[in-house]
Design an enzyme around this catalytic site. Structure first.
Site, PDB file in Angstrom:
ATOM      1  N   LYS A 127      -4.005 -17.629  14.027  1.00 61.89           N
ATOM      2  CA  LYS A 127      -4.639 -17.311  12.748  1.00 61.89           C
ATOM      3  C   LYS A 127      -4.607 -15.807  12.512  1.00 61.89           C
ATOM      4  O   LYS A 127      -5.269 -15.052  13.218  1.00 61.89           O
ATOM      5  CB  LYS A 127      -6.093 -17.772  12.702  1.00 61.89           C
ATOM      6  CG  LYS A 127      -6.671 -17.615  11.293  1.00 61.89           C
ATOM      7  CD  LYS A 127      -8.183 -17.698  11.230  1.00 61.89           C
ATOM      8  CE  LYS A 127      -8.841 -16.371  11.452  1.00 61.89           C
ATOM      9  NZ  LYS A 127      -8.661 -15.390  10.363  1.00 61.89           N
ATOM     10  N   GLY A 176     -10.402  -8.532  18.358  1.00 63.98           N
ATOM     11  CA  GLY A 176     -11.267  -8.247  17.222  1.00 63.98           C
ATOM     12  C   GLY A 176     -12.538  -7.572  17.696  1.00 63.98           C
ATOM     13  O   GLY A 176     -12.548  -6.917  18.745  1.00 63.98           O
ATOM     14  N   SER A 177     -13.600  -7.776  16.954  1.00 59.78           N
ATOM     15  CA  SER A 177     -14.839  -7.060  17.264  1.00 59.78           C
ATOM     16  C   SER A 177     -15.524  -7.666  18.480  1.00 59.78           C
ATOM     17  O   SER A 177     -15.378  -8.850  18.782  1.00 59.78           O
ATOM     18  CB  SER A 177     -15.782  -7.127  16.066  1.00 59.78           C
ATOM     19  OG  SER A 177     -16.292  -8.431  15.930  1.00 59.78           O
ATOM     20  N   THR A 178     -16.307  -6.826  19.166  1.00 58.04           N
ATOM     21  CA  THR A 178     -17.087  -7.299  20.311  1.00 58.04           C
ATOM     22  C   THR A 178     -18.090  -8.357  19.870  1.00 58.04           C
ATOM     23  O   THR A 178     -18.336  -9.336  20.572  1.00 58.04           O
ATOM     24  CB  THR A 178     -17.787  -6.112  20.989  1.00 58.04           C
ATOM     25  OG1 THR A 178     -16.773  -5.308  21.618  1.00 58.04           O
ATOM     26  CG2 THR A 178     -18.765  -6.567  22.058  1.00 58.04           C
ATOM     27  N   GLU A 179     -18.638  -8.181  18.683  1.00 56.32           N
ATOM     28  CA  GLU A 179     -19.611  -9.135  18.155  1.00 56.32           C
ATOM     29  C   GLU A 179     -19.015 -10.549  18.079  1.00 56.32           C
ATOM     30  O   GLU A 179     -19.591 -11.515  18.567  1.00 56.32           O
ATOM     31  CB  GLU A 179     -20.032  -8.645  16.772  1.00 56.32           C
ATOM     32  CG  GLU A 179     -21.148  -9.402  16.134  1.00 56.32           C
ATOM     33  CD  GLU A 179     -21.324  -8.989  14.665  1.00 56.32           C
ATOM     34  OE1 GLU A 179     -20.677  -8.007  14.230  1.00 56.32           O
ATOM     35  OE2 GLU A 179     -22.090  -9.662  13.973  1.00 56.32           O
ATOM     36  N   GLY A 235     -16.242 -11.518  19.520  1.00 54.12           N
ATOM     37  CA  GLY A 235     -15.791 -11.889  20.862  1.00 54.12           C
ATOM     38  C   GLY A 235     -16.893 -12.571  21.656  1.00 54.12           C
ATOM     39  O   GLY A 235     -16.664 -13.571  22.340  1.00 54.12           O
ATOM     40  N   GLU A 250      -9.814  -9.102  23.627  1.00 53.33           N
ATOM     41  CA  GLU A 250      -9.537  -7.678  23.500  1.00 53.33           C
ATOM     42  C   GLU A 250     -10.404  -7.193  22.357  1.00 53.33           C
ATOM     43  O   GLU A 250     -10.144  -7.501  21.196  1.00 53.33           O
ATOM     44  CB  GLU A 250      -8.041  -7.456  23.249  1.00 53.33           C
ATOM     45  CG  GLU A 250      -7.580  -6.074  23.633  1.00 53.33           C
ATOM     46  CD  GLU A 250      -7.665  -5.115  22.467  1.00 53.33           C
ATOM     47  OE1 GLU A 250      -8.748  -4.515  22.298  1.00 53.33           O
ATOM     48  OE2 GLU A 250      -6.679  -4.985  21.744  1.00 53.33           O
ATOM     49  N   CYS A 304      -8.832  -0.110  17.966  1.00 51.22           N
ATOM     50  CA  CYS A 304      -9.909  -0.408  18.906  1.00 51.22           C
ATOM     51  C   CYS A 304      -9.976   0.638  20.013  1.00 51.22           C
ATOM     52  O   CYS A 304     -11.048   0.899  20.550  1.00 51.22           O
ATOM     53  CB  CYS A 304      -9.723  -1.792  19.491  1.00 51.22           C
ATOM     54  SG  CYS A 304      -8.036  -2.092  20.034  1.00 51.22           S
ATOM     55  N   GLU A 340     -18.923   1.522  17.136  1.00 49.80           N
ATOM     56  CA  GLU A 340     -17.531   1.626  16.727  1.00 49.80           C
ATOM     57  C   GLU A 340     -17.485   1.741  15.204  1.00 49.80           C
ATOM     58  O   GLU A 340     -17.954   0.852  14.498  1.00 49.80           O
ATOM     59  CB  GLU A 340     -16.772   0.387  17.194  1.00 49.80           C
ATOM     60  CG  GLU A 340     -15.295   0.481  16.948  1.00 49.80           C
ATOM     61  CD  GLU A 340     -14.534  -0.704  17.513  1.00 49.80           C
ATOM     62  OE1 GLU A 340     -15.027  -1.838  17.424  1.00 49.80           O
ATOM     63  OE2 GLU A 340     -13.425  -0.489  18.034  1.00 49.80           O
TER      64      GLU A 340
END
Lengths: 288, 476
Positions: free
Chosen positions: B182, B234-237, B239, B256, B290, B387
């Site tokens: 996606k 993508g974002s840590t959130e 993830g 990642e 990132c 970030e």
């Protein structure tokens, strides 16, 4: 035969190189495979888990910064001490796991040999898992494995010594420090291992060993923000999903064993070492 | 002689932009059951194209197609044959590189010089590199005859749309997996041209499926029971949400995620060179990186000098039309991202940092943000901790190497770090102390398929690239 009354031992936690009781004051009864009383073990609490994580974090810089050769020597020395306690381990494995004396002997011998096997890995991991990267440009680039940090371990519930060694040794061989929850019902070999470690050259805090209820303690380890990775090999099966969910809160690396406890007599490969390593890639330009 | 600036725009026609793009499922381009999305050009806010999106049934259909392809064809194909397909893709990306670069700049907003010189060539290189692994996995260090995992569900971000697709697809295919991928909601176009390339390369139907859509499609994909492996960038959130949603499933996961990299400048560094590296570290790709060097740690004795040189250099950066070959900083990818950058920058001022913004002219329309440097930043400020993912640099100072290490590592992230010094022994000491997956010394933002990339701590786990990257797609 002597009619002398034996000196009974008080079993304690191993935390930051010291042997405290649980701050909670709690103990629980340890029984042998037939149900006979063996000892009272300390029943660690959430606070003990947190103290252990603090100790492990404090020890991480020194242990991960030691040379691989030094770590190898220190761990090999542990094997020497294990050998010296061979009879005690055989008695405790036999009492904990049942079965014949010959089996307990074989288990202890395999556990000592396994420790030696991992001790020899310390200065080979980077060679085997690292790399010089042939990048398409005027740069020197290399990748090295580095320890993940503080690893929380739920030691196997059945295999009280060989399984214990098989999960602990790979974690610390590469420079991680550990907070280990012992087998809940078979903790005696782990407690004796803590006495071995305390008299070895492994710095205090590198290995912290807690006895108690796995299902009570594991969630605190899994949710602790200063734990970098989890080995859930000995976690109760019905708690693994919840523990993994808690681990996601700080993106912990998780090794979960689904299905039955592994056959620890099988020769391991490097996969348990690899699970608790990070790869660091370093770049520098080349030029005159 | 007249030295006035003259634009040198790349022709938009090269992108072969179509009014409509379809999803790619089971070897066919098809309409989706989801509401079509409109992909816009962030530099002009004009609609570029309408793109089909997937609904839950489409995800299911794609996963089933990938499973069939895995069971019947790809999973059992000899590695040497898989390799040739992947080599084909690498070559065809190179052949269509100009088209892909222009399309990427249109859809993403990044300067053409970056899409042309970084994104597209490195994407091709990733396929070329991994193609060669397909029949050599026995030598990768994971034991004899390592097996693929099965069907991989992959979700990628909008900052390097084609490149991230390559980072995900190439190792998955080389290891013998099939894929449902996606692309990001705001940047689906180059992934769908990549789908054309994959079709033209004659990959068996179902080996690669590409489903545009928003986060809900990603969630449906990553939690689909037919998936064996999930890879997310993508974002840590997000993830963390994915890691949580996979708890107890036994599905292999690699993440990642975000970063807040320290770029550390010592007083003995060649400062002009360091300034170039600082600029590259934070303004490359509008800071939508990132691993961006978003925290500049500069030794106190040279802090004033570095800041002065930096402001001077940053004020020469040309911000504007992504298709102009002279453009250094392009458009912010979306209105949403622009709002986030503005909000965090405002917090920097509110918390007492000193803001300097490049006096460069900005276009009248589109999403643009002038390069910004905050000095007098302390570690507790949001702009030092969070970030920003934009062209905003936070400058902190240090006195001793130990202090630099402590400040650099004072973050839950751990993706990258930069070191600038003339002293070799200090480089190696610092590199050793950084708790980060990539350390650039006297350089920054270098990427190569042979060099493993990925984070420590909350920047994620697993690696992409190199021998280490294969582990993510093998059952080992």
């Amino acid at each position: 035969m002597s009619d002398r009354l034996a000196v009974a031992k008080t079993y304690k936690l191993y935390l930051g190189g010291k042997f405290p009781r649980s701050e909670s004051g709690r103990t629980y009864q340890v029984r042998d495979s037939r149900g006979t009383f063996l000892a009272n073990a300390a029943q660690a609490s959430r606070k003990d888990v947190r103290d252990a994580v603090v100790a492990a974090r404090k020890a991480f810089g020194g242990w991960s910064g030691a040379t691989a050769y030094n770590r190898g020597q220190v761990l090999y020395r542990v094997a020497e001490l294990l050998e010296g306690r061979r009879e005690q381990f055989i008695a405790e494995v036999a009492a904990s796991e049942g079965g014949q004396a010959k089996r307990a002997q074989a288990v202890v011998d395999a556990a000592i040999d396994r420790w030696v096997w991992y001790a020899g890995w310390t200065d080979k991991i980077a060679t085997v898992l690292g790399a010089a990267n042939p990048v398409a440009g005027p740069y020197f680039s290399f990748s090295v494995p580095e320890p993940t940090g503080v690893v929380g371990i739920c030691a196997p519930q059945s295999s009280s010594l060989l399984g214990l060694v098989s999960v602990l040794a790979p974690v610390i061989a590469s420079g991680n420090t550990a907070v280990l929850l012992t087998s809940q019902d078979r903790p005696l070999p782990a407690i004796t291992l803590s006495e071995v470690l305390a008299t070895s050259d492994v710095p205090g805090g590198v290995v912290n060993i807690l006895t108690g209820r796995t299902a009570e303690l594991a969630p605190w380890l899994a949710a602790h923000a200063d734990v970098n990775a989890l080995d859930l090999t000995g976690a109760p099966k019905d708690t693994i999903a919840d523990l993994e969910e808690a681990a996601a809160g700080t993106v912990k690396r998780v090794l979960a064993v689904r299905g039955n406890e592994p056959d620890w007599t099988k020769q391991p490969d490097v996969s348990r070492l690899r699970r608790f390593l990070e790869t660091k890639t370093v770049w520098h330009p080349m030029g005159v | 002689m007249n030295w006035e600036y003259a634009p040198a725009p790349e022709s938009r026609a090269i992108a072969n932009l179509k009014p409509n793009y379809q999803m790619f499922v089971d070897g066919q381009f098809v309409d989706g059951g989801g509401e079509p999305l409109k992909s816009i050009n962030p530099a002009t806010e004009e609609v570029l194209a309408e793109v089909a999106t997937a609904n839950a049934e489409d995800v299911d259909r794609a996963v089933k197609a990938a499973r069939r392809a895995y069971d019947k064809v790809w999973g059992k194909m000899p590695g040497a044959e898989r390799a040739k397909y992947i080599f084909r893709i690498a070559r065809m990306i190179a052949e269509r590189s100009r088209e892909l670069a222009v399309l990427e700049s249109l859809d993403n907003g990044k300067p053409i010089k970056e899409s042309r010189d970084s994104d597209v060539p490195i994407a091709a290189a990733h396929f070329f590199y991994h193609a060669g692994w397909a029949d050599k996995l026995d030598y990768a260090g994971y034991g004899p005859d390592p097996k693929p995992l099965g069907v991989a569900g992959q979700v990628i971000p909008w900052n390097f749309p084609l490149l991230m697709a390559a980072w995900k697809l190439a190792p998955a295919l080389a290891c013998g997996n099939t894929v449902v991928l996606k692309p990001a909601e705001t940047t689906p176009l180059t992934a769908l041209v990549l789908a054309e390339i994959i079709r033209d390369a004659d990959l068996p139907p179902g080996v690669v499926n590409i489903l545009p859509g928003a986060g809900d499609v990603g969630a449906t994909l990553t939690t689909h029971p037919g998936i064996d492996k999930v890879a997310f960038t993508g974002s840590t959130e997000v993830g963390k949400l994915i890691q949580r949603s996979l708890a107890g499933t036994g599905r292999k996961l690699t993440l990642e995620l975000g970063g807040k990299a320290a770029n550390i400048v010592f007083d003995d560094a060649p400062l002009d060179q360091a300034v170039e590296g600082i600029v590259n570290g934070i303004f490359f790709n509008q800071g939508h990186v990132c691993c961006a060097g978003s925290r500049l740690l500069v030794q106190e004795s040279v802090a004033d000098e570095v800041l002065e040189k930096l402001r001077h250099r940053v004020s020469t950066l040309r911000v504007g039309d992504p298709l102009d070959k002279n453009t250094d900083v392009g458009a912010i990818n979306s209105a949403e991202q622009l709002a986030k950058i503005r909000e965090l920058s405002a917090s920097g001022e509110e918390e007492g940092a000193e803001r300097w913004t490049s006096p460069c002219p900005l276009p009248d329309k589109g999403f643009f943000f002038a390069p910004t440097v905050f000095s007098q930043v302390s570690q507790s400020m949001r702009i030092a901790r969070e970030e920003i993912f934009g062209p905003v640099l936070s400058v902190l100072t240090f006195r001793t190497p130990d202090e630099a290490v402590a400040k650099a590592n004072n973050t839950p992230y751990g993706l990258s770090a930069g070191i600038w010094t003339d002293k070799g022994s200090r480089i190696l000491w610092m590199a050793n102390k950084m708790r980060a997956g990539v350390v650039w010394a006297n350089t920054f933002n270098r990427f190569d398929p042979t060099a493993p990339f990925g984070g420590y701590q909350e920047s994620g786990f697993g690696r992409e690239g190199g021998r280490a990257g294969l582990e993510a797609y093998l059952d080992v």
